[in-house]
Enzyme design. Sequence first.
Site, PDB file in Angstrom:
ATOM      1  N   PRO A 189       0.876  -1.143   0.165  1.00 31.24           N
ATOM      2  CA  PRO A 189      -0.008   0.142  -0.182  1.00 31.24           C
ATOM      3  C   PRO A 189       0.859   1.215   0.053  1.00 31.24           C
ATOM      4  O   PRO A 189       1.432   1.729   1.100  1.00 31.24           O
ATOM      5  CB  PRO A 189      -0.809  -0.111   1.341  1.00 31.24           C
ATOM      6  CG  PRO A 189       0.055  -1.105   2.087  1.00 31.24           C
ATOM      7  CD  PRO A 189       1.030  -1.612   1.377  1.00 31.24           C
ATOM      8  N   GLU A 190       0.851   1.802  -1.187  1.00 32.95           N
ATOM      9  CA  GLU A 190       1.059   3.239  -1.250  1.00 32.95           C
ATOM     10  C   GLU A 190      -0.288   4.021  -1.750  1.00 32.95           C
ATOM     11  O   GLU A 190      -1.054   3.165  -1.837  1.00 32.95           O
ATOM     12  CB  GLU A 190       2.426   3.519  -2.183  1.00 32.95           C
ATOM     13  CG  GLU A 190       3.674   3.296  -1.416  1.00 32.95           C
ATOM     14  CD  GLU A 190       4.845   4.072  -2.043  1.00 32.95           C
ATOM     15  OE1 GLU A 190       4.676   5.395  -2.507  1.00 32.95           O
ATOM     16  OE2 GLU A 190       6.076   3.683  -2.026  1.00 32.95           O
ATOM     17  N   LYS A 247      -3.091   8.177   3.394  1.00 34.56           N
ATOM     18  CA  LYS A 247      -3.169   6.991   3.055  1.00 34.56           C
ATOM     19  C   LYS A 247      -4.089   6.271   3.987  1.00 34.56           C
ATOM     20  O   LYS A 247      -4.353   5.138   4.345  1.00 34.56           O
ATOM     21  CB  LYS A 247      -1.711   6.261   3.027  1.00 34.56           C
ATOM     22  CG  LYS A 247      -1.066   6.218   2.027  1.00 34.56           C
ATOM     23  CD  LYS A 247       0.333   5.807   2.113  1.00 34.56           C
ATOM     24  CE  LYS A 247       1.325   6.998   2.571  1.00 34.56           C
ATOM     25  NZ  LYS A 247       2.772   6.958   2.213  1.00 34.56           N
ATOM     26  N   ARG A 258       1.387  -8.574   8.413  1.00 37.06           N
ATOM     27  CA  ARG A 258       2.187  -8.218   9.427  1.00 37.06           C
ATOM     28  C   ARG A 258       1.433  -7.404  10.640  1.00 37.06           C
ATOM     29  O   ARG A 258       1.712  -7.136  11.809  1.00 37.06           O
ATOM     30  CB  ARG A 258       3.295  -7.000   9.008  1.00 37.06           C
ATOM     31  CG  ARG A 258       4.224  -7.577   8.319  1.00 37.06           C
ATOM     32  CD  ARG A 258       5.157  -6.490   7.742  1.00 37.06           C
ATOM     33  NE  ARG A 258       6.242  -5.646   8.722  1.00 37.06           N
ATOM     34  CZ  ARG A 258       7.013  -4.943   8.266  1.00 37.06           C
ATOM     35  NH1 ARG A 258       7.074  -4.386   7.245  1.00 37.06           N
ATOM     36  NH2 ARG A 258       7.645  -4.276   9.236  1.00 37.06           N
ATOM     37  N   ARG A 298      12.019  23.282   5.296  1.00 39.94           N
ATOM     38  CA  ARG A 298      12.858  22.025   5.981  1.00 39.94           C
ATOM     39  C   ARG A 298      14.548  22.244   5.286  1.00 39.94           C
ATOM     40  O   ARG A 298      14.673  22.415   4.356  1.00 39.94           O
ATOM     41  CB  ARG A 298      12.396  20.553   5.405  1.00 39.94           C
ATOM     42  CG  ARG A 298      10.936  20.476   5.435  1.00 39.94           C
ATOM     43  CD  ARG A 298      10.683  18.926   4.806  1.00 39.94           C
ATOM     44  NE  ARG A 298      10.122  18.224   6.023  1.00 39.94           N
ATOM     45  CZ  ARG A 298      10.679  17.432   6.736  1.00 39.94           C
ATOM     46  NH1 ARG A 298      11.830  17.330   6.504  1.00 39.94           N
ATOM     47  NH2 ARG A 298      10.155  16.766   7.773  1.00 39.94           N
ATOM     48  N   ARG A 325      15.264   4.581   5.863  1.00 40.96           N
ATOM     49  CA  ARG A 325      14.811   4.014   4.722  1.00 40.96           C
ATOM     50  C   ARG A 325      15.646   3.620   3.438  1.00 40.96           C
ATOM     51  O   ARG A 325      16.290   4.643   3.353  1.00 40.96           O
ATOM     52  CB  ARG A 325      13.473   4.624   4.497  1.00 40.96           C
ATOM     53  CG  ARG A 325      12.579   5.032   5.556  1.00 40.96           C
ATOM     54  CD  ARG A 325      11.719   4.077   6.316  1.00 40.96           C
ATOM     55  NE  ARG A 325      10.944   3.298   5.425  1.00 40.96           N
ATOM     56  CZ  ARG A 325       9.858   3.615   4.984  1.00 40.96           C
ATOM     57  NH1 ARG A 325       9.081   4.842   5.386  1.00 40.96           N
ATOM     58  NH2 ARG A 325       9.140   2.777   4.157  1.00 40.96           N
TER      59      ARG A 325
END
Length: 263
Positions: free
Chosen positions: A2-3, A58, A111, A150, A252
């Site tokens: 799932p993206e 999401k 999971r 940022r 990641r």
Amino acid sequence: MPELPEVELAAERLRRVASGHRITAVRVRHPALRRAFGRGDVARVIGARIERVERRAKFQLLHLDSGDTLIAHFRMSGDWHLDEAGASLPRFARAVIELDNGARIVLDDPRALSSLRVVATAAMPLPALGPDPLSRAFTPRALAARLARRSGPVKPALLDQSVAAGVGNIYASEALWRARVHPETPGRELPPDAVRALTAAIRTVLRRALARAQRYRRSSTGAEARFDVYDREGEPCRRCGTAIRRIVQAGRSTYFCPGCQRI
DNA sequence: ATAGGCCTGGAC
DNA sequence: GTCCAGGCCTAT
């Protein structure tokens, strides 16, 4: 799985079977899920009608006619398994929701990191979310404004849902490759044309993936997503032939082409 | 900004 | 066995 594209598709599938129907039964089949969604929550949603299904980033929001919203999030490995009451459950069925039309919604998640909770619609506790890449609000201007705040590298910044709602680890790498932007470039130092390219690239990779997923669902052909850089460490860049590199940012994996993605 | 934790399966 | 995983929250 799932993206954003997969979640969008999941919401579309759910919408089709669930809209307008009442919840008749709920079973939560995993202790971790039960912690966030207990007996009281089950009782609270039984009898409510699912008025509409919305995706935000999401998250999937099942708006109920009771004034509550059921919020589902697939995290790393969740998906809906949609079938009918009485069918045999998939191996990793973590929650089961039955509707008055005989449809059954199964949260299928090896999971068991998925989350499910009920909240009052009026006080929905979602985190701050940036513009959604599938919406018109996702403009170079909007993205530039969020990135300007940022100092860190652009790739982890893209995974921050308050910068762009719904970009995940695979498509962050894919979009940066497409826009020829090096993942370690500080977000606030991206020149305007790079931001423009990146905005377009994010839209393109996500739309394309969604279209592919929809097509696959209908005809089950055209199957495997082939990525340009994700999971292709050591393989040649499709643009310049340079070996794709893998680095770790904020814990990641990031994949990029050192040949054609420059800082 | 970045480790650690949540969970478990699958690849090696 | 050990490592890795498409997400996100919490604590540092």
